[in-house]
Design a protein around this motif. Structure first.
Motif, mmCIF file in Angstrom:
data_model
loop_
_atom_site.group_PDB
_atom_site.id
_atom_site.type_symbol
_atom_site.label_atom_id
_atom_site.label_comp_id
_atom_site.label_asym_id
_atom_site.label_seq_id
_atom_site.Cartn_x
_atom_site.Cartn_y
_atom_site.Cartn_z
ATOM 1 N N ALA A 97 46.677 50.223 41.667
ATOM 2 C CA ALA A 97 45.733 49.366 40.943
ATOM 3 C C ALA A 97 45.517 48.002 41.582
ATOM 4 C CB ALA A 97 46.143 49.218 39.474
ATOM 5 N N ASP A 98 45.387 47.994 42.907
ATOM 6 C CA ASP A 98 44.956 46.765 43.568
ATOM 7 C C ASP A 98 43.477 46.568 43.230
ATOM 8 O OD1 ASP A 98 44.008 44.826 45.315
ATOM 9 O OD2 ASP A 98 45.334 45.458 46.942
ATOM 10 N N PRO A 99 43.127 45.463 42.583
ATOM 11 C CA PRO A 99 41.727 45.289 42.171
ATOM 12 C C PRO A 99 40.753 45.232 43.348
ATOM 13 C CG PRO A 99 43.131 43.585 41.211
ATOM 14 C CD PRO A 99 43.971 44.316 42.222
ATOM 15 N N ALA A 100 41.260 44.917 44.540
ATOM 16 C CA ALA A 100 40.376 44.836 45.703
ATOM 17 C C ALA A 100 40.230 46.183 46.410
ATOM 18 C CB ALA A 100 40.899 43.789 46.695
ATOM 19 N N ALA A 101 40.879 47.211 45.894
ATOM 20 C CA ALA A 101 40.742 48.543 46.482
ATOM 21 C C ALA A 101 39.362 49.109 46.130
ATOM 22 C CB ALA A 101 41.852 49.451 45.989
ATOM 23 N N VAL A 149 44.288 47.967 33.858
ATOM 24 C CA VAL A 149 44.600 47.029 32.779
ATOM 25 C C VAL A 149 44.626 45.585 33.273
ATOM 26 C CG1 VAL A 149 46.391 46.334 31.139
ATOM 27 C CG2 VAL A 149 45.861 48.760 31.454
ATOM 28 N N ASP A 150 45.217 45.375 34.428
ATOM 29 C CA ASP A 150 45.413 43.997 34.914
ATOM 30 C C ASP A 150 45.748 44.101 36.407
ATOM 31 O OD1 ASP A 150 45.741 41.253 34.975
ATOM 32 O OD2 ASP A 150 47.104 41.198 33.268
ATOM 33 N N TRP A 151 46.019 42.969 37.043
ATOM 34 C CA TRP A 151 46.421 42.983 38.451
ATOM 35 C C TRP A 151 47.544 44.006 38.644
ATOM 36 C CZ3 TRP A 151 43.719 40.137 41.900
ATOM 37 C CH2 TRP A 151 42.998 39.044 41.412
ATOM 38 N N TYR A 152 47.364 44.971 39.476
ATOM 39 C CA TYR A 152 48.407 45.943 39.820
ATOM 40 C C TYR A 152 49.062 46.576 38.589
ATOM 41 C CZ TYR A 152 47.776 43.373 44.150
ATOM 42 O OH TYR A 152 47.228 42.757 45.244
ATOM 43 N N PRO A 183 41.110 40.686 37.825
ATOM 44 C CA PRO A 183 42.218 41.626 37.638
ATOM 45 C C PRO A 183 41.801 43.084 37.516
ATOM 46 C CG PRO A 183 41.833 40.337 35.653
ATOM 47 C CD PRO A 183 40.994 39.723 36.713
ATOM 48 N N ARG A 184 40.566 43.329 37.114
ATOM 49 C CA ARG A 184 40.112 44.713 36.909
ATOM 50 C C ARG A 184 38.614 44.782 37.117
ATOM 51 N NH1 ARG A 184 39.109 45.149 31.088
ATOM 52 N NH2 ARG A 184 39.731 47.326 31.179
ATOM 53 N N PRO A 185 38.071 45.985 37.305
ATOM 54 C CA PRO A 185 36.622 46.089 37.492
ATOM 55 C C PRO A 185 35.874 45.564 36.258
ATOM 56 C CG PRO A 185 37.704 48.187 37.954
ATOM 57 C CD PRO A 185 38.734 47.302 37.326
ATOM 58 N N VAL A 186 34.725 44.960 36.506
ATOM 59 C CA VAL A 186 33.928 44.417 35.413
ATOM 60 C C VAL A 186 32.640 45.225 35.269
ATOM 61 C CG1 VAL A 186 32.621 42.402 34.599
ATOM 62 C CG2 VAL A 186 34.860 42.101 35.669
ATOM 63 N N ASP A 237 36.354 37.069 36.976
ATOM 64 C CA ASP A 237 37.472 36.115 36.987
ATOM 65 C C ASP A 237 38.068 36.093 38.389
ATOM 66 O OD1 ASP A 237 39.470 34.379 36.276
ATOM 67 O OD2 ASP A 237 40.701 35.893 35.280
ATOM 68 N N PRO A 238 37.246 35.705 39.378
ATOM 69 C CA PRO A 238 37.709 35.825 40.772
ATOM 70 C C PRO A 238 38.703 34.741 41.142
ATOM 71 C CG PRO A 238 35.512 34.857 40.703
ATOM 72 C CD PRO A 238 35.901 35.132 39.268
ATOM 73 N N VAL A 239 39.507 35.019 42.153
ATOM 74 C CA VAL A 239 40.478 34.034 42.637
ATOM 75 C C VAL A 239 40.058 33.550 44.026
ATOM 76 C CG1 VAL A 239 42.425 34.969 41.351
ATOM 77 C CG2 VAL A 239 41.904 35.869 43.630
#
Lengths: 159, 285
Positions: free
Chosen positions: B115-119, B150-153, B216-219, B250-252
């Motif tokens: 669950a890497d959000p950038a995958a 659900v969230d980051w990783y 943290p997750r797809p939007v 919610d980008p970082v």
């Protein structure tokens, strides 16, 4: 099945030779190759699967030796750079690398040659675009890409 | 010392995870072994799924729904011509994952469980309305992709559960586009956009837009999509959807791009991807 299987003997078929090697569950194929069997052609670069210096062929396809657990390789055919040439007879890919001077420091070379070997088996006459795409997972920090791609394309006989 | 277990059936794998609560499942190794090498994971037991034959490969049912087994390599998914209509978005995403050797190794089950959000898969699966099939001691269940991430990783997997497959419902008339903004091919995305569009007589009948790598997750904004159903999917309406999506992100700031940059480019990526998908849908109908 046994629920606890730690240090075990794993049977690995490497360059057409069976090797029985001791391996803990977390031992990588790269560690077995380099430290147990002395096959040091596969290099330890990033150890994260990014650089491609540890590339070996698993059932003919390039994979990262650093990301393969040795225990998971049982039953598969592994080819390393040591398994390509027959004595002093280089393969067409190796010949092309020599002829084109596609080697600088040499750290990436075994991975490059193995990836190119797998490419030519699947696509015998790759053009530049196909060669670049196939080789994109192998980094050369000397940045000698041009000669490497030239060698790969020449080995396939396309232009 | 790390135990290495190779169950032959799903039931045996469930038993292994029950016996070793801190075990990790191993599929292709592209994620788990990298984490172990980096010192970020040190599981006391590894449960390899590679000897469970039922978990590899893609099956397409009579109704057109496709199931991708968790052990299916990215290379296989990237070449699967039977993934059609909305399902194609998953094939397109698989084609963009990392580099060829990683696609030879990595699997869909391993990738999404990390669950890497950038995958690449998360946004594509959300746009495909995929369901994630998981198994545990209590049996199997399906989780909508939107709820799985659900969230980051972090996924909705409970202790002792693992992913066995991904189910893609059919929408054969829809067209799919997957866009990924990268600094260099093979890298993780700065932002990803997965789009599914169906058109009928110049009117939009299906629209799904998921944005990845920007939080943290797809939007995905279903109400904003619904507002465009029945319309011509004109540039202005799509721009409004892009604007609302950018607001919802919610980008970082990270090594690839700043948070502000991601908010800036996403509406443009959405505009282009939706236009391309609309053109593809109209060409096909």
């Amino acid at each position: 099945m046994t629920m606890d299987q730690t240090m075990a003997t794993v049977s690995l078929r490497i360059n057409d030779v069976e090797h029985a090697v001791p391996a803990d569950g977390r031992t990588t194929l790269l560690e077995v190759l380099r430290e147990t069997l002395g096959l040091t052609g596969a290099k330890r670069g990033c150890n994260q699967g990014v650089c491609g210096a540890c590339t070996v062929l698993l059932d003919g396809r390039p994979v990262r030796g650093c990301l393969m657990l040795a225990a998971a390789c049982a039953g598969h055919d592994i080819t390393t750079i040591e398994g390509l040439a027959e004595g002093n007879d280089l393969t067409p890919v190796q010949e092309a690398f020599v002829e084109h001077g596609a080697v600088q420091c040499g750290f990436c070379t075994s991975g490059m040659v193995l990836t190119a070997t797998a490419l030519l088996k699947e696509t015998p006459h790759p053009n530049v675009a196909a060669a670049r795409a196939a080789m994109s997972g192998n980094l050369c920090r000397c940045s000698g890409y041009r000669k490497i791609i030239d060698a790969v394309v020449a080995a396939g006989g396309a232009r | 010392m790390t135990s290495f277990l190779e169950p032959r059936t799903v039931a045996e794998a469930v038993a292994c995870l029950a016996h070793h609560p801190d075990a990790r499942c191993l599929s292709g190794g592209a994620t788990l072994v990298a984490m172990m090498n980096a010192g970020l994971a040190d599981p006391p037991a590894i449960v390899s799924l590679q000897r469970i034959e039922s978990l590899a490969g893609i099956a397409v049912g009579e109704n057109g729904a496709a199931t991708i087994g968790c052990m299916t390599r990215h290379r296989t998914t990237a070449a699967e011509a039977r993934l059609v209509g909305s399902q194609e978005v998953v094939r397109l995403a698989a084609q963009r994952i990392a580099t060829p050797p990683i696609r030879n190794m990595g699997t869909i089950g391993g990738s999404i469980s990390f669950a890497d959000p950038a995958a690449d898969y998360p946004a594509a699966l959300v746009a495909a309305d995929a369901e994630i099939e998981v198994v545990g001691a209590a049996g199997t269940r399906r989780i909508a992709a939107q709820d799985f991430f659900v969230d980051w990783y972090t996924t909705a997997l409970a202790a002792g559960e693992f992913v066995i497959g991904v189910r893609l419902p059919p929408a054969p008339r829809a067209a799919a586009v997957y866009d990924k903004l990268v600094k260099t091919e093979g890298d993780m995305g700065i932002a990803t956009v997965a789009v599914v569009v169906a058109m009928d007589g110049g009117r939009c009948t299906d629209l799904r837009v998921a944005v990845g790598a920007c939080g943290p997750r797809p939007v995905r904004l279903r109400d904003a999509e619904a507002a465009l159903i029945g319309g011509p999917l004109d540039t202005q309406a799509v721009a409004e959807l892009g604007r609302r999506l950018a607001e919802a992100l919610d980008p970082v700031d990270d090594v690839r791009a700043s948070s502000d940059y991601r908010r800036l480019v996403v509406p443009r990526m959405v505009g282009r991807a939706v236009a391309a998908a609309r053109a593809k849908a109209e060409a096909a109908s």
